[in-house]
Scaffold this active site. Structure first.
Site, PDB file in Angstrom:
ATOM      1  N   TYR A 204      15.157 -13.396  89.018  1.00 31.59           N
ATOM      2  CA  TYR A 204      15.867 -14.606  89.439  1.00 31.59           C
ATOM      3  C   TYR A 204      15.807 -14.733  90.963  1.00 31.59           C
ATOM      4  O   TYR A 204      15.494 -15.795  91.500  1.00 31.59           O
ATOM      5  CB  TYR A 204      17.322 -14.555  88.967  1.00 31.59           C
ATOM      6  CG  TYR A 204      18.132 -15.761  89.368  1.00 31.59           C
ATOM      7  CD1 TYR A 204      18.029 -16.953  88.666  1.00 31.59           C
ATOM      8  CD2 TYR A 204      19.012 -15.712  90.455  1.00 31.59           C
ATOM      9  CE1 TYR A 204      18.765 -18.072  89.026  1.00 31.59           C
ATOM     10  CE2 TYR A 204      19.753 -16.821  90.827  1.00 31.59           C
ATOM     11  CZ  TYR A 204      19.632 -18.000  90.107  1.00 31.59           C
ATOM     12  OH  TYR A 204      20.359 -19.104  90.475  1.00 31.59           O
ATOM     13  N   LYS A 208      13.986 -17.684  93.425  1.00 33.30           N
ATOM     14  CA  LYS A 208      14.690 -18.463  94.434  1.00 33.30           C
ATOM     15  C   LYS A 208      14.137 -18.211  95.840  1.00 33.30           C
ATOM     16  O   LYS A 208      14.112 -19.116  96.676  1.00 33.30           O
ATOM     17  CB  LYS A 208      16.191 -18.164  94.362  1.00 33.30           C
ATOM     18  CG  LYS A 208      16.837 -18.587  93.045  1.00 33.30           C
ATOM     19  CD  LYS A 208      16.616 -20.073  92.750  1.00 33.30           C
ATOM     20  CE  LYS A 208      17.321 -20.526  91.482  1.00 33.30           C
ATOM     21  NZ  LYS A 208      17.156 -21.984  91.226  1.00 33.30           N
TER      22      LYS A 208
END
Length: 313
Positions: A204, A208
Site C-alpha cells: 500500500y 502511494k
C-alpha cells in the site's frame, strides 16, 4: 452584479464511499455535474441519488473565489448540477476508457478528475512472511511459493495512471480558459504513507509513494502552455473511512476531520499556480510538502540534463 457560470464536469473515481464520497459531495454542493465511477454497483446508485439532493440546495457562500477554471470574484455558481453513477473497475483499461467516453459523450467535456479509487492490502501483506509462533526466533516457512497478489498495485497505481491518461486525453479537447490558459485539473489521492515508511502495509505504501512521484514528475510536463493541465495530489493522514476496516482501529489514533480534506481540495482548486504539488492533510492543517532536497550539485546537474532533453522523452 454577479454572473452565472456553467457547472464543471467532474469525474470522481472511487466516489461512492470514503474520501471519494466526501469529495463528490463537495462538488455536488457547488452545483457541478459529478460522475462517480466506482466498482460498488450495489450502493453506488443510492449514493449518487443521496448526493444529488445537495445539487438543488447547494451553498455558494464560499464560491466567490477563483475556482481554478477562470471564475472571478463577480461570478457565482450556476443553479443545478447533477450526480450520476457508473459502475467501473478502474484496474480495467477497457472499463475505465468506456466510462470516460460515456461521460464525455453525455456531458460534452471533462474539467476536473479526482483520481481517488484505492484499496488496502486487506490483512497480512503478501510480501511479508507469516508472524512467528511462540518462539520468536523461528519463522513459519511457506510450503509452496505463492504467486504475488498485486491487485493493490493494479488499482492504486495502474488504475490511477489510467485515470490520469484519460483525463489528459479529454481535457486536451477543452478550449484553454481565457484568463488562465488552463484546460483542466487532475487531483490524485495519495496518502501520507506515500511520504513515510509504513511497515504495516508495504505494498500500500509503495503504491502511494508511486502516486506522489507520478504527480511531482508530471507537474512540469502538464504545465507546459500547449497542454495547460494542472495535476496535484492530496496526501491524507488517518481519516475514518471504509478502506481502513473496523472502527476499532481508530480508538487510539488521532483522526483528521473531513473538513481538512475539503480544505485541501479547495486550495488545489482555487490556486491556479499549483501544479505537481502534494498537500498533506493532517489534523486541522493542509501542508504542502516539497520534494527531497537534491543531495549534491552533481545530481542537480544530471537532473537538469535529463530535463534538457525534453519532458516525457
Amino acid at each position: 452584479m454577479a454572473t452565472l457560470r456553467r457547472s464543471r464536469s467532474v469525474i470522481v473515481t472511487g466516489g461512492a464511499s470514503g474520501l471519494g464520497k466526501i469529495m463528490s459531495e463537495y462538488f455536488a454542493r457547488r452545483g457541478d455535474t459529478v460522475t462517480i465511477l466506482d466498482i460498488d454497483g450495489v450502493n453506488g446508485p443510492a449514493v449518487a441519488a443521496e448526493l444529488a439532493t445537495f445539487c438543488q440546495r447547494h451553498d455558494d457562500s464560499d464560491s466567490s473565489t477563483d475556482d481554478g477554471s477562470g471564475m472571478n470574484d463577480t461570478e457565482k455558481w450556476i443553479e443545478g448540477g447533477s450526480v450520476s453513477f457508473r459502475r467501473c473497475d478502474i484496474s480495467s483499461w477497457a472499463e475505465q476508457a468506456a466510462a470516460f467516453k460515456a461521460v464525455y459523450d453525455d456531458v460534452g467535456r471533462v474539467d476536473v478528475v479526482i483520481a481517488n479509487a484505492g484499496i488496502s492490502e486487506g490483512g497480512r501483506s503478501w510480501i511479508v512472511p507469516p508472524a512467528p509462533g511462540k518462539d520468536a526466533s523461528e519463522i513459519e516457512l511457506e510450503l509452496e511459493l505463492e504467486e504475488p497478489k498485486l491487485k493493490i498495485l493494479d488499482v492504486n497505481l495502474t488504475g490511477n495512471v489510467y485515470s490520469v491518461k484519460l483525463a489528459m486525453y479529454y481535457m486536451l479537447r477543452n478550449a484553454p480558459d481565457a484568463a488562465t490558459g488552463l484546460r483542466g485539473l487532475i487531483i490524485c489521492t495519495a496518502s501520507n504513507v506515500g511520504m513515510y515508511p509504513f511497515p504495516p502495509a508495504p505494498l500500500y505504501a509503495a503504491s502511494k509513494h508511486a502516486i506522489v512521484g507520478l504527480v511531482r514528475s508530471l507537474g512540469p510536463v502538464y504545465a507546459q502552455p500547449h497542454i495547460g493541465i494542472r495535476i496535484n495530489a492530496l496526501a491524507p493522514a488517518v481519516l475514518e473511512t471504509n478502506i481502513s476496516g473496523t472502527h476499532g482501529l481508530f480508538k487510539k489514533m488521532v483522526v483528521t476531520p473531513p473538513d481538512t480534506l475539503t480544505s485541501g481540495l479547495w486550495k488545489l482548486l482555487t490556486d491556479t499556480s499549483l501544479t505537481g504539488q502534494v498537500a498533506e492533510i493532517h489534523g486541522n492543517n493542509v501542508t504542502f510538502r516539497p520534494p527531497h532536497d537534491i543531495v549534491d550539485e552533481d545530481s542537480r546537474h544530471n537532473l537538469e540534463e535529463f530535463a534538457r532533453f525534453g519532458y516525457g522523452q
